[in-house]
Design a protein around this motif. Structure first.
Motif, short mmCIF file in Angstrom:
data_model
loop_
_atom_site.label_atom_id
_atom_site.label_comp_id
_atom_site.label_asym_id
_atom_site.label_seq_id
_atom_site.Cartn_x
_atom_site.Cartn_y
_atom_site.Cartn_z
N UNK A 1 -10.78 -12.95 0.27
CA UNK A 1 -10.96 -11.52 -0.29
C UNK A 1 -9.93 -10.72 0.61
N UNK A 2 -9.65 -10.80 1.93
CA UNK A 2 -8.74 -9.96 2.66
C UNK A 2 -7.40 -9.97 2.12
N UNK A 3 -7.01 -11.35 1.76
CA UNK A 3 -5.63 -11.70 1.33
C UNK A 3 -5.44 -11.06 -0.15
N UNK A 4 -6.51 -11.15 -0.80
CA UNK A 4 -6.42 -10.36 -2.36
C UNK A 4 -6.39 -8.82 -2.11
N UNK A 5 -6.94 -8.33 -1.47
CA UNK A 5 -6.87 -6.98 -1.20
C UNK A 5 -5.70 -6.37 -0.53
N UNK A 6 -5.36 -7.06 0.61
CA UNK A 6 -4.00 -6.58 1.28
C UNK A 6 -2.84 -7.04 0.52
N UNK A 7 -2.76 -7.66 -0.69
CA UNK A 7 -1.67 -8.04 -1.60
C UNK A 7 -1.48 -6.87 -2.81
N UNK A 8 -2.39 -5.74 -2.54
CA UNK A 8 -2.04 -4.45 -3.51
C UNK A 8 -0.65 -4.09 -3.54
N UNK A 9 -0.38 -3.77 -4.70
CA UNK A 9 0.97 -3.14 -4.88
C UNK A 9 1.12 -1.69 -4.28
N UNK A 10 2.37 -1.77 -3.42
CA UNK A 10 2.59 -0.56 -2.62
C UNK A 10 2.70 0.46 -3.49
N UNK A 11 3.54 0.52 -4.62
CA UNK A 11 3.81 1.68 -5.54
C UNK A 11 2.49 2.29 -6.04
N UNK A 12 1.59 1.38 -6.34
CA UNK A 12 0.36 2.22 -6.91
C UNK A 12 -0.09 2.91 -5.99
N UNK A 13 -0.08 2.48 -4.53
CA UNK A 13 -0.85 3.11 -3.36
C UNK A 13 -0.18 4.25 -3.11
N UNK A 14 1.19 4.29 -3.21
CA UNK A 14 2.02 5.58 -2.96
C UNK A 14 1.77 6.61 -4.19
N UNK A 15 1.76 6.13 -5.19
CA UNK A 15 1.36 6.91 -6.38
C UNK A 15 0.28 7.73 -6.23
#
Length: 277
Positions: free
Chosen positions: A165-179
């Motif tokens: 689960x940690x690997x899955x969550x940590x692999x989120x797209x950075x562009x979505x977070x920045x947006x």
């Protein structure tokens, strides 16, 4: 020569022929079902030839016919349905207990690097420890009751779920977070509206995979100090050299596990239909 060829236009494209063994070439659902069933049929045929043909002693491997007869006796005379119910309860009880604690911890580790740095070395260390090695300690701590068996499944599932689960969550797209930050979201909003929704299909798939591993742990838990369950029945049958009942118990585990896997897949497709688009 046709008028289109004389005018210099390209000829019509040839129809695309699908090749069954081309890399990554998809196949129809009906073909997938037929191929899957075909292997089971071939397996039973080879098994029948080896046993009914006298190539293997019945002491070491019962025939399919003998296995079916022994399975019928288990249900009609030995209350095997109760053993199945106990095993299913242990699997899902221990697995749900692990998931309820492991998923939030995995989300926290994937979200905040400080949390990951604190927990990840210990979780990675424990992930390599076989759950069966804890059985003597768990018997001392929890006795021979249901808690001991639930804890075996919990230990075998918990650390795997946390890291995946940690690997899955940590692999989120950075562009979505920045947006999301650009649109005014705070840290809590990032977690609730970006990271968790984006990782939800992957988390569900992780739970499906680990549930399959939980079925292997429950048999180990039931082999020692148990008076019920499929593993207990297999142990008793081994003492009597009844390979028909042993094989039937193994097949029942596989069938229940396969059905639960199909149910998990169907639920995931229904909950996260957008993830397949």
């Amino acid at each position: 020569m046709t008028a289109s060829a004389r005018a210099g236009s390209p000829p019509p494209a040839a129809p695309v022929r699908r090749r069954a063994f081309a890399p990554l070439e998809p196949i129809s659902a009906s073909a997938r079902t037929m191929l899957g069933l075909g292997f089971f049929v071939l397996f039973v045929v080879v098994w029948g030839i080896a046993t009914l043909g006298g190539f293997v002693s019945p002491t070491f491997l019962a025939s399919p016919i003998t296995m079916v007869k022994e399975g019928w006796l288990l249900f009609t005379e030995y209350g095997f349905i109760g053993d199945i119910g106990m095993t299913v309860w242990r699997v899902f009880g221990g697995f749900l207990l692990a998931a309820v604690i492991a998923v939030p911890l995995g989300v926290a580790m994937g979200t905040w690097k400080t949390v990951e740095a604190f927990f990840e070395p210990f979780v990675s260390f424990c992930r390599y420890l076989p759950a069966s090695a804890f059985i003597p300690l768990l018997i001392l701590w929890a006795g021979l009751g249901e808690m001991q068996k639930l804890l075996v499944i919990f230990i075998g599932s918990f650390f795997q779920i946390v890291l995946m689960v940690a690997v899955t969550v940590g692999g989120a797209r950075r562009d979505l977070v920045e947006a999301a930050y650009t649109l005014g979201a705070n840290s809590r909003g990032i977690v609730a509206r970006v990271l968790i929704p984006g990782a939800a299909p992957g988390i569900a798939e992780t739970l499906r995979l680990v549930l399959g591993w939980a079925w292997t742990y429950v048999i180990v838990a039931e082999l020692i100090g148990s008076s019920s369950g499929i593993g207990h029945m297999i142990t008793d049958s081994q003492a009597l050299l009844n390979t028909g009942q042993i094989i039937f118990g193994i097949i029942v585990i596989g069938v229940i596990g396969l059905l639960s896997d199909f149910a998990f897949k169907a639920l995931n497709r229904r909950l996260f239909a957008w993830a397949a688009l």
